[in-house]
Design a protein around this motif. Structure first.
Motif, PDB file in Angstrom:
ATOM      1  N   ASP A  33       0.864  -1.176   0.000  1.00  0.00           N
ATOM      2  CA  ASP A  33       0.000   0.000   0.000  1.00  0.00           C
ATOM      3  C   ASP A  33       0.897   1.221   0.000  1.00  0.00           C
ATOM      4  O   ASP A  33       1.976   1.204   0.583  1.00  0.00           O
ATOM      5  N   VAL A  34       0.455   2.288  -0.627  1.00  0.00           N
ATOM      6  CA  VAL A  34       1.232   3.524  -0.614  1.00  0.00           C
ATOM      7  C   VAL A  34       0.287   4.705  -0.555  1.00  0.00           C
ATOM      8  O   VAL A  34      -0.759   4.705  -1.207  1.00  0.00           O
ATOM      9  N   GLN A  35       0.640   5.672   0.272  1.00  0.00           N
ATOM     10  CA  GLN A  35      -0.151   6.889   0.428  1.00  0.00           C
ATOM     11  C   GLN A  35       0.781   8.071   0.650  1.00  0.00           C
ATOM     12  O   GLN A  35       1.900   7.905   1.125  1.00  0.00           O
ATOM     13  N   GLY A  36       0.284   9.253   0.352  1.00  0.00           N
ATOM     14  CA  GLY A  36       0.990  10.467   0.709  1.00  0.00           C
ATOM     15  C   GLY A  36       1.827  11.046  -0.414  1.00  0.00           C
ATOM     16  O   GLY A  36       1.999  10.460  -1.480  1.00  0.00           O
ATOM     17  N   THR A  37       2.340  12.218  -0.139  1.00  0.00           N
ATOM     18  CA  THR A  37       3.290  12.892  -1.023  1.00  0.00           C
ATOM     19  C   THR A  37       4.422  13.416  -0.148  1.00  0.00           C
ATOM     20  O   THR A  37       4.193  13.846   0.978  1.00  0.00           O
ATOM     21  N   GLY A  38       5.613  13.353  -0.680  1.00  0.00           N
ATOM     22  CA  GLY A  38       6.766  13.763   0.109  1.00  0.00           C
ATOM     23  C   GLY A  38       7.829  12.697   0.047  1.00  0.00           C
ATOM     24  O   GLY A  38       7.744  11.743  -0.730  1.00  0.00           O
ATOM     25  N   PRO A  39       8.877  12.798   0.857  1.00  0.00           N
ATOM     26  CA  PRO A  39       9.948  11.801   0.858  1.00  0.00           C
ATOM     27  C   PRO A  39       9.393  10.403   1.120  1.00  0.00           C
ATOM     28  O   PRO A  39       8.488  10.215   1.930  1.00  0.00           O
ATOM     29  N   LEU A  40       9.969   9.432   0.417  1.00  0.00           N
ATOM     30  CA  LEU A  40       9.460   8.062   0.479  1.00  0.00           C
ATOM     31  C   LEU A  40      10.035   7.291   1.658  1.00  0.00           C
ATOM     32  O   LEU A  40      11.242   7.266   1.871  1.00  0.00           O
ATOM     33  N   VAL A  41       9.131   6.654   2.410  1.00  0.00           N
ATOM     34  CA  VAL A  41       9.511   5.739   3.485  1.00  0.00           C
ATOM     35  C   VAL A  41       8.869   4.389   3.180  1.00  0.00           C
ATOM     36  O   VAL A  41       7.649   4.293   3.010  1.00  0.00           O
ATOM     37  N   GLY A  70      12.592   7.272  -7.088  1.00  0.00           N
ATOM     38  CA  GLY A  70      13.302   8.084  -6.111  1.00  0.00           C
ATOM     39  C   GLY A  70      14.041   7.277  -5.065  1.00  0.00           C
ATOM     40  O   GLY A  70      14.153   6.057  -5.144  1.00  0.00           O
ATOM     41  N   LYS A  71      14.534   8.003  -4.079  1.00  0.00           N
ATOM     42  CA  LYS A  71      15.299   7.454  -2.968  1.00  0.00           C
ATOM     43  C   LYS A  71      14.357   7.211  -1.797  1.00  0.00           C
ATOM     44  O   LYS A  71      13.348   7.906  -1.664  1.00  0.00           O
ATOM     45  N   ALA A  72      14.683   6.255  -0.937  1.00  0.00           N
ATOM     46  CA  ALA A  72      13.777   5.921   0.157  1.00  0.00           C
ATOM     47  C   ALA A  72      14.527   5.723   1.464  1.00  0.00           C
ATOM     48  O   ALA A  72      15.682   5.290   1.485  1.00  0.00           O
ATOM     49  N   VAL A  73      13.843   6.027   2.548  1.00  0.00           N
ATOM     50  CA  VAL A  73      14.230   5.531   3.862  1.00  0.00           C
ATOM     51  C   VAL A  73      13.561   4.171   4.005  1.00  0.00           C
ATOM     52  O   VAL A  73      12.358   4.038   3.752  1.00  0.00           O
ATOM     53  N   SER A 100      18.189   6.616   1.488  1.00  0.00           N
ATOM     54  CA  SER A 100      18.574   7.836   2.202  1.00  0.00           C
ATOM     55  C   SER A 100      18.688   7.619   3.707  1.00  0.00           C
ATOM     56  O   SER A 100      19.219   8.480   4.415  1.00  0.00           O
ATOM     57  N   GLY A 101      18.226   6.481   4.204  1.00  0.00           N
ATOM     58  CA  GLY A 101      18.333   6.195   5.621  1.00  0.00           C
ATOM     59  C   GLY A 101      17.765   4.835   5.955  1.00  0.00           C
ATOM     60  O   GLY A 101      17.014   4.242   5.161  1.00  0.00           O
ATOM     61  N   THR A 122      16.234  14.360  10.118  1.00  0.00           N
ATOM     62  CA  THR A 122      17.660  14.603   9.892  1.00  0.00           C
ATOM     63  C   THR A 122      18.131  14.090   8.532  1.00  0.00           C
ATOM     64  O   THR A 122      19.225  14.460   8.090  1.00  0.00           O
ATOM     65  N   VAL A 123      17.338  13.242   7.871  1.00  0.00           N
ATOM     66  CA  VAL A 123      17.790  12.645   6.605  1.00  0.00           C
ATOM     67  C   VAL A 123      16.904  12.995   5.415  1.00  0.00           C
ATOM     68  O   VAL A 123      17.233  12.645   4.284  1.00  0.00           O
ATOM     69  N   THR A 124      15.764  13.662   5.669  1.00  0.00           N
ATOM     70  CA  THR A 124      14.856  14.030   4.595  1.00  0.00           C
ATOM     71  C   THR A 124      14.427  15.482   4.805  1.00  0.00           C
ATOM     72  O   THR A 124      14.579  16.043   5.889  1.00  0.00           O
ATOM     73  N   ALA A 125      13.862  16.052   3.765  1.00  0.00           N
ATOM     74  CA  ALA A 125      13.342  17.417   3.839  1.00  0.00           C
ATOM     75  C   ALA A 125      11.873  17.398   3.428  1.00  0.00           C
ATOM     76  O   ALA A 125      11.562  17.152   2.271  1.00  0.00           O
ATOM     77  N   VAL A 126      10.992  17.581   4.397  1.00  0.00           N
ATOM     78  CA  VAL A 126       9.552  17.613   4.119  1.00  0.00           C
ATOM     79  C   VAL A 126       9.165  19.052   3.770  1.00  0.00           C
ATOM     80  O   VAL A 126       9.490  19.978   4.502  1.00  0.00           O
ATOM     81  N   ALA A 127       8.450  19.194   2.662  1.00  0.00           N
ATOM     82  CA  ALA A 127       8.042  20.543   2.231  1.00  0.00           C
ATOM     83  C   ALA A 127       7.038  21.126   3.199  1.00  0.00           C
ATOM     84  O   ALA A 127       6.214  20.424   3.765  1.00  0.00           O
TER      85      ALA A 127
END
Length: 273
Positions: free
Chosen positions: A20-28, A91-94, A117-118, A268-273
């Protein structure tokens, strides 16, 4: 079961992996351990989503809504599935991994630093535990396909040493119902037989991504949880968080401690808009 209209699948050799995937922003990307479901992150995932992250939760192969048609299981196989999911989502993911999935996350981070990224390592197995041949044989015998659902139902509470989630009984029933489906008991049994954390241990020295180790103080899978967490932390130059009154699943046993720790690390490892 956890299947919903939002459940997606990635096609892998021999079968499909559900997520499942939801949201917008850095991927975890959050991955559960052996014998568990992606709903293991039912407390953590909504908080990450609310904080502005894209959150993907996935089932292991042979577990939950993923197919049970695979012939290979364990850390290395799971690492391949995680990498494929990151590629699918772009993209890159934690990567957040519990138990064997932590070992898989380490393998991905070592082999593909450009994709990670982490690392959030929860109750992590990143090396094979010290166990006698008899202990290994006994556990595998307990998890034979014919009685694996009965044995896992009895064994699960011991892994939740300390505080249990309020919905533990309901969640355990869901896990066991999943195991009782045709083919899934065999897949779980194969996972117990094939899982080897040596590839994860060999990968530790090659990880450059920042990491956090979150370990329950009473995690029964380790004879010395503090010592194991400290060792992993030293290998990865990682922050270590010991969670009181929690066993192998700190993300669901003590979300009041685990969630803020994860959010603090992500900041510390991502930048949330």
């Amino acid at each position: 079961m956890t299947t919903s209209s939002s459940t997606r699948y990635i096609v892998r050799p021999e079968g499909r992996i559900a997520y499942d995937v939801q949201g917008t922003g850095p991927l975890v990307v959050l991955v559960p351990g052996m014998g568990d479901l992606r709903a293991a992150y039912r407390f953590l995932a909504p908080e990450l989503l609310a904080a502005g992250y894209t959150v993907a939760t996935t089932d292991l192969r042979g577990h939950g809504d993923s197919d049970s048609t695979f012939s290979s299981y364990g850390d290395s196989a799971t690492a391949g599935d995680i990498e494929a999911l990151i590629d699918e989502l772009g993209g890159k993911a934690v990567i957040g991994g519990n138990s064997l999935a932590a070992g898989a996350a380490v393998i991905v981070a070592a082999a593909h630093p450009e994709k990670v990224s982490g690392l959030v390592l929860l109750g992590p197995f990143v090396r094979n535990p010290h166990a006698s041949a008899f202990q290994i044989w006994l556990f595998r015998a307990m998890m034979a396909p014919l009685w694996v659902s009965t044995m896992w139902k009895a064994y699960m509470p011991t892994l939740y040493k300390g505080t249990k989630p309020a919905d533990f009984e309901q969640y355990r029933d869901t896990v066991i119902a999943s195991l009782k489906r045709p083919g899934y008991g065999k897949a779980f049994s194969l996972t117990t037989n094939q899982t080897d954390h040596a590839p994860a241990e060999a990968s530790l020295a090659h990880v450059s991504a920042p990491a956090i180790v979150i370990m329950g103080e009473t995690d029964p899978d380790f004879t010395d949880p503090v010592g194991e967490a400290t060792w992993i932390g030293a290998k990865l130059k990682a922050e270590v968080v010991m969670v009181p009154d929690a066993g192998h699943y700190p993300q669901s046993q003590r979300p009041d401690i685990t969630t803020p720790a994860v959010l603090g690390f992500l900041a510390t490892v991502t930048a949330v808009a």
